[in-house]
Write an enzyme that holds these catalytic residues in place. Sequence first.
Site, PDB file in Angstrom:
ATOM      1  N   GLY A 156     -25.998  10.160  -7.239  1.00  0.00           N
ATOM      2  CA  GLY A 156     -25.798   8.856  -6.626  1.00  0.00           C
ATOM      3  C   GLY A 156     -25.453   9.008  -5.160  1.00  0.00           C
ATOM      4  CB  ALA A 203     -20.356  12.950  -6.955  1.00  0.00           C
ATOM      5  N   GLY A 257      -6.198   1.429   4.919  1.00  0.00           N
ATOM      6  CA  GLY A 257      -7.641   1.649   4.907  1.00  0.00           C
ATOM      7  C   GLY A 257      -8.211   2.055   3.571  1.00  0.00           C
ATOM      8  N   GLY A 258      -7.346   2.441   2.623  1.00  0.00           N
ATOM      9  CA  GLY A 258      -7.813   2.776   1.294  1.00  0.00           C
ATOM     10  C   GLY A 258      -8.706   4.004   1.267  1.00  0.00           C
ATOM     11  CB  THR A 259     -11.041   5.203  -1.376  1.00  0.00           C
ATOM     12  OG1 THR A 259     -10.058   5.392  -2.401  1.00  0.00           O
ATOM     13  CG2 THR A 259     -12.109   6.278  -1.510  1.00  0.00           C
ATOM     14  CG  HIS A 311     -44.364  -1.488  21.312  1.00  0.00           C
ATOM     15  ND1 HIS A 311     -44.704  -0.818  20.162  1.00  0.00           N
ATOM     16  CD2 HIS A 311     -45.036  -0.868  22.328  1.00  0.00           C
ATOM     17  CE1 HIS A 311     -45.557   0.146  20.465  1.00  0.00           C
ATOM     18  NE2 HIS A 311     -45.768   0.148  21.782  1.00  0.00           N
ATOM     19  CD  GLU A 331      -2.569   1.660   0.223  1.00  0.00           C
ATOM     20  OE1 GLU A 331      -2.373   2.756  -0.321  1.00  0.00           O
ATOM     21  OE2 GLU A 331      -3.435   0.839  -0.180  1.00  0.00           O
ATOM     22  N   GLY A 332       0.616   2.144  -0.957  1.00  0.00           N
ATOM     23  CA  GLY A 332       1.437   3.335  -1.106  1.00  0.00           C
ATOM     24  C   GLY A 332       0.980   4.530  -0.305  1.00  0.00           C
TER      25      GLY A 332
END
Length: 466
Positions: free
Chosen positions: A183, A271, A39-41, A445, A33-34
């Site tokens: 989206g 987006a 964790g990425g995006t 409930h 991972e660079g």
Amino acid sequence: MSNYDVIILGGGPGGYNAAIRAGQLGLKAACVEGRATLGGTCLNVGCMPSKALLHASELYEAAKGSEFAHLGINVSPTLDLAQMMKQKNESVAGLTKGIEFLFRKNKVDWIKGWGHIDGPGKVTVTGEDGTQVELSAKDIIIATGSEPTPLPGVDIDNRRILDSTGALSLGEVPRHLVVIGAGVIGLELGSVWRRLGAQVTVVEYLDRICPGADGETAKTLQRALAKQGIEFKLSTKVTRAESSQKDVQLQVEPASGGEAQTLDADYVLVAIGRRPYTQGLGLENVRLETDKRGMLANQRHRTEAPGVWVIGDVTSGPMLAHKAEDEAMACLEQIVGKAGQVNYDLIPSVIYTRPELASVGRTEEQLKAEGRAYKVGKFPFTANSRAKINHETEGFAKVLADEHTDEILGVHLVGPSVSEMIGEYCVAMEFGASAEDIALICHPHPTRSEALRQAAMNVEGMATQI
């Protein structure tokens, strides 16, 4: 050269879960991972920071508007945007550090840099300083994720024209934010800045929001967001954007053609979706090719190249973190000879606006196209006692069941906290439940979850609550 059992390219939800599972299964694993953090995006500039801002902006709006006052709580809040961004960043940092801890716990090596496949079982990692490390493994998993899809004529500079990363880190509240794309990303981030005080206009090429979602729930969500002040320009395309130091001039026209119009905004968020990140991976060295969208084909996560696997956004299926996580587990199970699998028919999706939209299974439009006979059970949150007490009655629960067998085919929810409730139907449908099965199960409930039972009861017209 360092030797491993498995090398994972990418440290996002697919990649880091694959690495951790590999360690749990006793494999010697390396995750390449660079980014400066794992964790990425999703964790760094996607799912998690957006939820931090969604939560904070909801509380701010509740305090600033009539919601708190109606409850007898009188306050005069002021917005500290810098602190809001700071707490977001602190939360994200805590999550990414948590992944590092799990790597150490499961003896996973994080190789910092960008990976390139040099041939079967061979990967070269180039660090930020240009140094290179050679790795080898029997199996390589490509989990490099995705990046924002660009829009011709609209150049993203993350100063005035933003992608999702830029929209999560603005230093001021926009006067007018134009969001291109209706989206998940566009609606969520548009909601954040609308609550914080921006005028928000959403421009969408299609004639509806939330492409792929059940039509009725999407229309209900659009009405709710419009009442909150978001303006929608549907069936509209963006042809050009010109930005200056202070604003953006956006040219739009009807999707079917017609007279052009100019929108003036101080910020624009592009987006329109995401595309697989598969460039520069050395795929040609293992004779792999992508399709026109940049995606890699797979058969149960295997590519056509022996020993090369693919999971997450770089391959078919919805671009969702939890889908990538499921694929990571299934892929590693198969690598060690187990029978891992993913049920792609039952991957839930959520839009974290207010109200939320959550769904799993088939939509009404899909069932009609398939010619499948079905029944519908609906229950509005206006008739749910907890929702009424909490003044959050917008939306409904809808259950689609086979007309002959009563098997649940799809569930579509729009309303309060439905992201936390859709899981009940994911479990039920995984076990092949009928609508009657849910109708017969006692729910606590008063809770919002009673709407799920009442919708199932209403498949046969038997709802009882108010």
